[in-house]
Design a protein around this motif. Sequence first.
Motif, PDB file in Angstrom:
ATOM      1  N   CYS A 191      13.777   2.092   1.576  1.00 33.31           N
ATOM      2  CA  CYS A 191      12.415   1.609   1.345  1.00 33.31           C
ATOM      3  C   CYS A 191      12.261   0.119   1.610  1.00 33.31           C
ATOM      4  O   CYS A 191      11.545  -0.587   0.879  1.00 33.31           O
ATOM      5  CB  CYS A 191      11.969   1.925  -0.091  1.00 33.31           C
ATOM      6  SG  CYS A 191      12.175   3.665  -0.532  1.00 33.31           S
TER       7      CYS A 191
ATOM      8  N   CYS B  50      10.297   7.020  -0.046  1.00 33.88           N
ATOM      9  CA  CYS B  50       9.253   6.264  -0.750  1.00 33.88           C
ATOM     10  C   CYS B  50       7.910   6.649  -0.119  1.00 33.88           C
ATOM     11  O   CYS B  50       7.272   5.855   0.581  1.00 33.88           O
ATOM     12  CB  CYS B  50       9.503   4.763  -0.633  1.00 33.88           C
ATOM     13  SG  CYS B  50      10.979   4.211  -1.505  1.00 33.88           S
TER      14      CYS B  50
ATOM     15  N   ASN C  76       4.704   4.497   0.072  1.00 31.54           N
ATOM     16  CA  ASN C  76       4.672   3.224   0.796  1.00 31.54           C
ATOM     17  C   ASN C  76       4.059   3.436   2.183  1.00 31.54           C
ATOM     18  O   ASN C  76       4.716   3.903   3.110  1.00 31.54           O
ATOM     19  CB  ASN C  76       6.090   2.659   0.921  1.00 31.54           C
ATOM     20  CG  ASN C  76       6.102   1.304   1.600  1.00 31.54           C
ATOM     21  OD1 ASN C  76       5.108   0.571   1.564  1.00 31.54           O
ATOM     22  ND2 ASN C  76       7.226   0.968   2.212  1.00 31.54           N
TER      23      ASN C  76
ATOM     24  N   PRO D 159       8.673  -1.578  -2.571  1.00 32.36           N
ATOM     25  CA  PRO D 159       7.223  -1.325  -2.702  1.00 32.36           C
ATOM     26  C   PRO D 159       6.898  -0.494  -3.946  1.00 32.36           C
ATOM     27  O   PRO D 159       7.595   0.471  -4.254  1.00 32.36           O
ATOM     28  CB  PRO D 159       6.904  -0.541  -1.433  1.00 32.36           C
ATOM     29  CG  PRO D 159       8.174   0.199  -1.116  1.00 32.36           C
ATOM     30  CD  PRO D 159       9.294  -0.705  -1.552  1.00 32.36           C
TER      31      PRO D 159
ATOM     32  N   CYS E 205       4.897  -5.674  -4.662  1.00 38.42           N
ATOM     33  CA  CYS E 205       6.322  -5.700  -4.318  1.00 38.42           C
ATOM     34  C   CYS E 205       7.117  -6.101  -5.554  1.00 38.42           C
ATOM     35  O   CYS E 205       6.727  -7.027  -6.283  1.00 38.42           O
ATOM     36  CB  CYS E 205       6.591  -6.685  -3.186  1.00 38.42           C
ATOM     37  SG  CYS E 205       5.780  -6.249  -1.627  1.00 38.42           S
TER      38      CYS E 205
END
Length: 693
Positions: free
Chosen positions: A358, A373, A376, A385, A391
């Motif tokens: 990720c 992920c 994202n 993320p 973040c």
Amino acid sequence: MTGRSTKLSLHNFTLYCDSLIYYPKHPLISPYITTVYNKTLIIESFTNTHYNISLQNRTPHLYCLMDRENQICINETLLKTYPYPPFDYLHYGPKNNVQAIDFTNSYMCSHSNEKISRTRLNNGFYDCLFKDDELNNITYSISKKYHYRCESEVPVQYVSIQQLGDGSVDCMDGSDELSTIIDWQLVQCDSETNYACRLLQNGEGSTAKLSLHLYCNSLWDMKYGLDEQNCSKWVCRSDDFQCKNTGQCINRKWVCDDEWDCANGFDELNCPIMNNKSRFILEDLCDDKTEHFCITKEFISDQIHHKPCVQYTRAGDHTIDCIGGRDERNTVSCFDGRMLGDRFRCSNGTCINHEQLCDGLADCTDGDDEKICYWNKLNNCSSFPCFDGRCAERCTTLTSKACSQSEQLLWCPKLKTVMSVVTSAYRAGKVISTSNYNEFCDSSTHQPHLNTIQDDVISKRIDRQFHGYCNRGFYLLTNQSRTARCFCAPPYFGDQCQFSSRRITSKVRINRLHRSDLPFTLFLLVQLICNDTTIIDHSSFVHVIDDNTKFHNYLLYSRTKLEICLYSVRYEAFYVKKTTVELLAVWQYSIMPFNFLPSYRLAKIFNFPNDVRMPLLCTANLCFSNGTCYLLNNNQSSYFCYCQRGWRGRHCELVDDECSDNIRCAPDSVCRGNAICLCKQGYSLPNCFIQNN
């Protein structure tokens, strides 16, 4: 030293020193290389030199093998031409006289005149200047002893057994560190008596076998985890935890430690969740009693009808259900043959670190490391993320730096402290040593234990059960519990005589028929000596004047690690009288430089010199504390100090507490080191207190 003293020293040096000066007497660089100085070159260096100038430090002119009868040397100039110290090369091959080399057992290095023994070919070390000795030249046969052949068929590759399990991959396939037979890091000779030492001292790396107790313990001790397969019917120790379905045996302390030990994660089911423990919110959707958290492709495509979970019965079955192989973390391997663990496995079999997940960059060819992920969409985070687009810091537990639903904890390894060092290595510190074989067997429900013997039929059945139980010894059964107790032959020890001691075998014949003046009977004490001071072990025998028997004695090295020892074997011949015990002769032989051998044989014939009164005494007494100085019968340029009671050491300079009292040995007996008593005629060993008529 300058001026007149320099001039006088040079004069004496010229008159009395040999042409080749071996200094120091014992090797410093390696067990077999001595340094040599050339007398002529030293004298020439003083030509046109002012004696008031301080002497310069000198380096050796030659580096030679200890065997002076078959001199093999290399000079300082040639030594400097090598890119590495060539001492092993010097030991195994070259001669000053090229014609003296046995070409049938030698290999000539390419582009040079170097010749090495074939035993140095393909052993993992470069001996030729241009490294052609490691190119697997099939023209020359390979000496297999002390060599290990890497498992891959192509290319054919050998390494030295010294390189097995040293933490550095030398075989292209990595089998010198982890093979399909054994994890070589388990086979390290860190004790003088364990299986690893016996294996490596014999030079038979290919014969290694994994100990029984290392199978089915959840740890991979073979490549691809071959030792952890087909364990469903394995019998565990009584104090172990047995994994359901897989049958593996693990330490009970490993249960609910937030790290999979059973192949199917059974040890992490139904575990209490600590109040202060953070975890990814999706994990709460799984039933902790029967399911493990697992992101599947089905869940990513349809999050309404599918859960991010997998039944524990589908975990550890060698079939990957979760993206990245999370459900098979303890059963599938990467290309290195090691357990997947906390790594992420791409669909093509390559593995990547959890920190590469990720991060907006696809490391797997199919991009699974980013697809996991699934929330994202922007790929704008260099860290991690979150669902809400922010973040966060990967794997942090600090609220200020974390995602709102703790998604930054996805695929994060467990931190633990091992040997005072914090590490995230998968299952770090969970190691079972090969040395606890006895503990494994003694805790088993199958240990040899019997009920009361009632008839001969049961007795015969018991004998069959114990057949071979004591290996190199025999057993007796106790009266009450009928438990076997082993009695070992001298060279072996252990509760089942399973260990072999490092030992010296002494084989001696005494020739003294020509000396009618010597006593009819001699008592000989045989001792293994450390640094001319400490008696490590001893034995004895009695010789009659016309006896040509070859006397065999065993001397065992200490099983505990001592300081650096220069070992030697000393023989002391005594004349036992009614009133005293008199020392007549001494022989002493150094074991150096072969004290590293697991077994050493010393064979000698003892001769008494003609027309010489015994014992041989020194012209000047070099011993302290009223000790007596004896010349060695086998080397009259060396001496031995026979100490008075209560003293010991090379020159009787140390107090001997064991012989200072009259408790261990009778007052009118002789007490040697380690309270070894020598009785006068008419008294019995071991303490000489009991009269024997």
